[in-house]
Design a protein around this motif. Structure first.
Motif, PDB file in Angstrom:
ATOM      1  N   LEU A  11       0.823  -1.211   0.000  1.00  0.00           N
ATOM      2  CA  LEU A  11       0.000   0.000   0.000  1.00  0.00           C
ATOM      3  C   LEU A  11       0.855   1.258   0.000  1.00  0.00           C
ATOM      4  O   LEU A  11       0.531   2.244  -0.682  1.00  0.00           O
ATOM      5  CB  LEU A  11      -0.951  -0.006   1.193  1.00  0.00           C
ATOM      6  CG  LEU A  11      -2.114  -0.997   1.115  1.00  0.00           C
ATOM      7  CD1 LEU A  11      -2.914  -0.973   2.404  1.00  0.00           C
ATOM      8  CD2 LEU A  11      -2.993  -0.686  -0.071  1.00  0.00           C
ATOM      9  N   VAL A  12       1.931   1.275   0.738  1.00  0.00           N
ATOM     10  CA  VAL A  12       2.817   2.435   0.757  1.00  0.00           C
ATOM     11  C   VAL A  12       3.470   2.637  -0.607  1.00  0.00           C
ATOM     12  O   VAL A  12       3.514   3.755  -1.132  1.00  0.00           O
ATOM     13  CB  VAL A  12       3.883   2.290   1.872  1.00  0.00           C
ATOM     14  CG1 VAL A  12       4.976   3.330   1.725  1.00  0.00           C
ATOM     15  CG2 VAL A  12       3.233   2.394   3.238  1.00  0.00           C
ATOM     16  N   VAL A  13       3.954   1.564  -1.201  1.00  0.00           N
ATOM     17  CA  VAL A  13       4.595   1.665  -2.517  1.00  0.00           C
ATOM     18  C   VAL A  13       3.589   2.118  -3.569  1.00  0.00           C
ATOM     19  O   VAL A  13       3.873   2.997  -4.384  1.00  0.00           O
ATOM     20  CB  VAL A  13       5.255   0.320  -2.904  1.00  0.00           C
ATOM     21  CG1 VAL A  13       5.697   0.329  -4.352  1.00  0.00           C
ATOM     22  CG2 VAL A  13       6.427   0.033  -1.994  1.00  0.00           C
ATOM     23  N   VAL A  14       2.399   1.544  -3.561  1.00  0.00           N
ATOM     24  CA  VAL A  14       1.372   1.911  -4.531  1.00  0.00           C
ATOM     25  C   VAL A  14       0.936   3.360  -4.341  1.00  0.00           C
ATOM     26  O   VAL A  14       0.699   4.080  -5.315  1.00  0.00           O
ATOM     27  CB  VAL A  14       0.178   0.940  -4.434  1.00  0.00           C
ATOM     28  CG1 VAL A  14      -1.028   1.445  -5.211  1.00  0.00           C
ATOM     29  CG2 VAL A  14       0.580  -0.421  -4.932  1.00  0.00           C
ATOM     30  N   PHE A  16       2.735   5.838  -3.408  1.00  0.00           N
ATOM     31  CA  PHE A  16       3.747   6.706  -4.012  1.00  0.00           C
ATOM     32  C   PHE A  16       3.710   6.641  -5.529  1.00  0.00           C
ATOM     33  O   PHE A  16       4.003   7.627  -6.215  1.00  0.00           O
ATOM     34  CB  PHE A  16       5.149   6.340  -3.511  1.00  0.00           C
ATOM     35  CG  PHE A  16       5.453   6.877  -2.142  1.00  0.00           C
ATOM     36  CD1 PHE A  16       5.514   8.246  -1.919  1.00  0.00           C
ATOM     37  CD2 PHE A  16       5.659   6.017  -1.077  1.00  0.00           C
ATOM     38  CE1 PHE A  16       5.784   8.743  -0.670  1.00  0.00           C
ATOM     39  CE2 PHE A  16       5.931   6.508   0.181  1.00  0.00           C
ATOM     40  CZ  PHE A  16       5.993   7.876   0.398  1.00  0.00           C
ATOM     41  N   LEU A  17       3.332   5.508  -6.087  1.00  0.00           N
ATOM     42  CA  LEU A  17       3.285   5.381  -7.543  1.00  0.00           C
ATOM     43  C   LEU A  17       2.115   6.146  -8.152  1.00  0.00           C
ATOM     44  O   LEU A  17       2.222   6.654  -9.267  1.00  0.00           O
ATOM     45  CB  LEU A  17       3.199   3.900  -7.936  1.00  0.00           C
ATOM     46  CG  LEU A  17       4.442   3.064  -7.700  1.00  0.00           C
ATOM     47  CD1 LEU A  17       4.169   1.615  -8.055  1.00  0.00           C
ATOM     48  CD2 LEU A  17       5.606   3.594  -8.512  1.00  0.00           C
ATOM     49  N   PHE A  18       1.003   6.216  -7.453  1.00  0.00           N
ATOM     50  CA  PHE A  18      -0.186   6.841  -7.998  1.00  0.00           C
ATOM     51  C   PHE A  18      -0.342   8.310  -7.635  1.00  0.00           C
ATOM     52  O   PHE A  18      -1.369   8.912  -7.940  1.00  0.00           O
ATOM     53  CB  PHE A  18      -1.437   6.066  -7.583  1.00  0.00           C
ATOM     54  CG  PHE A  18      -1.541   4.734  -8.251  1.00  0.00           C
ATOM     55  CD1 PHE A  18      -1.422   4.620  -9.623  1.00  0.00           C
ATOM     56  CD2 PHE A  18      -1.756   3.598  -7.511  1.00  0.00           C
ATOM     57  CE1 PHE A  18      -1.518   3.402 -10.250  1.00  0.00           C
ATOM     58  CE2 PHE A  18      -1.849   2.369  -8.121  1.00  0.00           C
ATOM     59  CZ  PHE A  18      -1.735   2.265  -9.494  1.00  0.00           C
ATOM     60  N   THR A  19       0.612   8.890  -6.989  1.00  0.00           N
ATOM     61  CA  THR A  19       0.562  10.321  -6.725  1.00  0.00           C
ATOM     62  C   THR A  19       1.350  11.031  -7.809  1.00  0.00           C
ATOM     63  O   THR A  19       2.212  10.464  -8.454  1.00  0.00           O
ATOM     64  CB  THR A  19       1.164  10.664  -5.356  1.00  0.00           C
ATOM     65  OG1 THR A  19       2.516  10.232  -5.331  1.00  0.00           O
ATOM     66  CG2 THR A  19       0.385  10.024  -4.237  1.00  0.00           C
ATOM     67  N   GLY A  20       1.049  12.283  -7.999  1.00  0.00           N
ATOM     68  CA  GLY A  20       1.779  13.045  -9.003  1.00  0.00           C
ATOM     69  C   GLY A  20       0.824  13.736  -9.957  1.00  0.00           C
ATOM     70  O   GLY A  20      -0.389  13.713  -9.805  1.00  0.00           O
ATOM     71  N   CYS A  21       1.391  14.327 -10.941  1.00  0.00           N
ATOM     72  CA  CYS A  21       0.627  15.123 -11.899  1.00  0.00           C
ATOM     73  C   CYS A  21       0.825  14.548 -13.299  1.00  0.00           C
ATOM     74  O   CYS A  21       1.586  15.082 -14.089  1.00  0.00           O
ATOM     75  CB  CYS A  21       1.072  16.568 -11.847  1.00  0.00           C
ATOM     76  SG  CYS A  21       0.915  17.301 -10.219  1.00  0.00           S
TER      77      CYS A  21
END
Length: 109
Positions: A11-14, A16-21
């Motif tokens: 969940l932590v890794v995912v 970070f992967l799905f945040t951003g622009c």
């Protein structure tokens, strides 16, 4: 216990992967289209767009509307010509008005 740690780690890794622009658009690189009009011309279509460019004064940003009209065989071609003269990517997210002439509306039906 190991299963819970593994799930938390995933969940932590995912997260970070799905945040951003992923669809980020820089304000200086886009041209906000306030309205667009499409009309039939002798050689295709005439597309007129009102583009808002933000002019910043000392205290606040003031919209400076610019009207650009181009004629091409297709609507897409006219939009590409507007982009070529404007040098910035058109953004229709704030488009308030879309006008179609009677000839264009009749030819689409």
């Amino acid at each position: 216990l190991i299963k819970r740690v593994y799930i938390c780690l995933v969940l932590v890794v995912v997260s970070f992967l799905f945040t951003g622009c992923f669809d980020y658009r820089d304000v200086e690189e886009t041209a906000l289209v306030a309205g667009i009009a499409i009309d039939k011309a002798a050689s295709g279509y005439e597309v007129t767009a009102e583009i808002l460019s933000m002019k910043s004064s000392s205290s606040e940003a003031v919209p400076n509307p610019v009207v650009v009209a181009k004629t091409s065989e297709t609507v897409w071609g006219a939009l590409e010509m507007i982009v070529a003269t404007n040098v910035r990517q058109l953004y229709f997210g704030h488009c308030v008005v879309v006008l179609l002439s009677k000839d264009v509306a009749e030819s689409c039906s």
